[in-house]
Design a protein around this motif. Structure first.
Motif, PDB file in Angstrom:
ATOM      1  N   ASP A   1       0.850  -1.193   0.000  1.00 53.61           N
ATOM      2  CA  ASP A   1       0.000   0.000   0.000  1.00 53.61           C
ATOM      3  C   ASP A   1       0.881   1.237   0.000  1.00 53.61           C
ATOM      4  O   ASP A   1       1.734   1.398   0.870  1.00 53.61           O
ATOM      5  CB  ASP A   1      -0.926   0.000   1.215  1.00 53.61           C
TER       6      ASP A   1
ATOM      7  N   ASN B   1       0.298   4.178   0.834  1.00 54.73           N
ATOM      8  CA  ASN B   1       0.123   5.046   1.995  1.00 54.73           C
ATOM      9  C   ASN B   1       0.758   4.501   3.269  1.00 54.73           C
ATOM     10  O   ASN B   1       0.901   5.220   4.239  1.00 54.73           O
ATOM     11  CB  ASN B   1      -1.366   5.302   2.249  1.00 54.73           C
ATOM     12  N   LYS B   2       1.141   3.223   3.275  1.00 61.67           N
ATOM     13  CA  LYS B   2       1.690   2.610   4.485  1.00 61.67           C
ATOM     14  C   LYS B   2       3.126   2.127   4.316  1.00 61.67           C
ATOM     15  O   LYS B   2       3.815   1.913   5.308  1.00 61.67           O
ATOM     16  CB  LYS B   2       0.824   1.419   4.895  1.00 61.67           C
TER      17      LYS B   2
ATOM     18  N   ASN C   1      -1.793  11.354   3.021  1.00 55.02           N
ATOM     19  CA  ASN C   1      -2.038  10.123   2.275  1.00 55.02           C
ATOM     20  C   ASN C   1      -2.712  10.401   0.936  1.00 55.02           C
ATOM     21  O   ASN C   1      -3.440  11.380   0.778  1.00 55.02           O
ATOM     22  CB  ASN C   1      -2.903   9.160   3.078  1.00 55.02           C
TER      23      ASN C   1
ATOM     24  N   ASP D   1       7.129   1.647   3.571  1.00 54.72           N
ATOM     25  CA  ASP D   1       8.375   2.394   3.713  1.00 54.72           C
ATOM     26  C   ASP D   1       9.138   2.309   2.394  1.00 54.72           C
ATOM     27  O   ASP D   1       8.675   1.698   1.428  1.00 54.72           O
ATOM     28  CB  ASP D   1       9.198   1.858   4.878  1.00 54.72           C
TER      29      ASP D   1
ATOM     30  N   ASN E   1      -4.718   2.758  -0.747  1.00 55.89           N
ATOM     31  CA  ASN E   1      -5.749   2.454   0.250  1.00 55.89           C
ATOM     32  C   ASN E   1      -6.257   1.017   0.119  1.00 55.89           C
ATOM     33  O   ASN E   1      -7.440   0.742   0.268  1.00 55.89           O
ATOM     34  CB  ASN E   1      -6.914   3.441   0.149  1.00 55.89           C
TER      35      ASN E   1
END
Length: 121
Positions: free
Chosen positions: A24, A26-27, A56, A29, A86
């Motif tokens: 994802d 948005n999450k 995000n 690294d 998402n």
């Protein structure tokens, strides 16, 4: 000896599972983003910098607009490689993937013979 071989095989299977997991945007690294085919270190830094600056990404269109160098074609390829926004793959990518895996069931017809005689002009 057998236990070591079995442990090595189990470790390999587990790591292969991680390689095909969805990432994802948005999450993830930088290392996770780098693992997606089509995203290198420079692009992953740009994604993280944009996410840190403006929050995000709302959807694929927002992602494409905000990150320079990410267009429709690139985002489809990245989505097919496991990138999500998402938790959602790009709609065009999922349709393209299902079309690529479907089997063509139509039968081919033989080529028609030439209608003109090669001796006539």
């Amino acid at each position: 000896m057998f236990k070591k071989l079995l442990l090595a095989a189990a470790t390999m299977i587990v790591t292969m599972g991680f390689a095909f997991a969805d990432v994802d945007v948005n999450k993830a690294d930088q290392a996770a983003l780098d693992g997606v085919k089509g995203i290198g270190p420079a692009k992953s830094k740009a994604i993280i910098a944009e996410r840190a600056k403006n929050g995000n990404f709302k959807d694929w269109a927002d992602f494409e607009t905000r990150v320079r160098g990410i267009g429709d074609k690139n985002s489809v390829k990245m989505s097919q490689a496991g990138l999500t926004v998402n938790g959602q793959p790009k709609p065009a990518a999922s349709a393209a993937a299902s079309n690529a895996t479907s089997v063509n069931t139509t039968t081919s017809t033989p080529a028609k013979a030439a209608t003109k005689d090669s001796k006539t002009k």
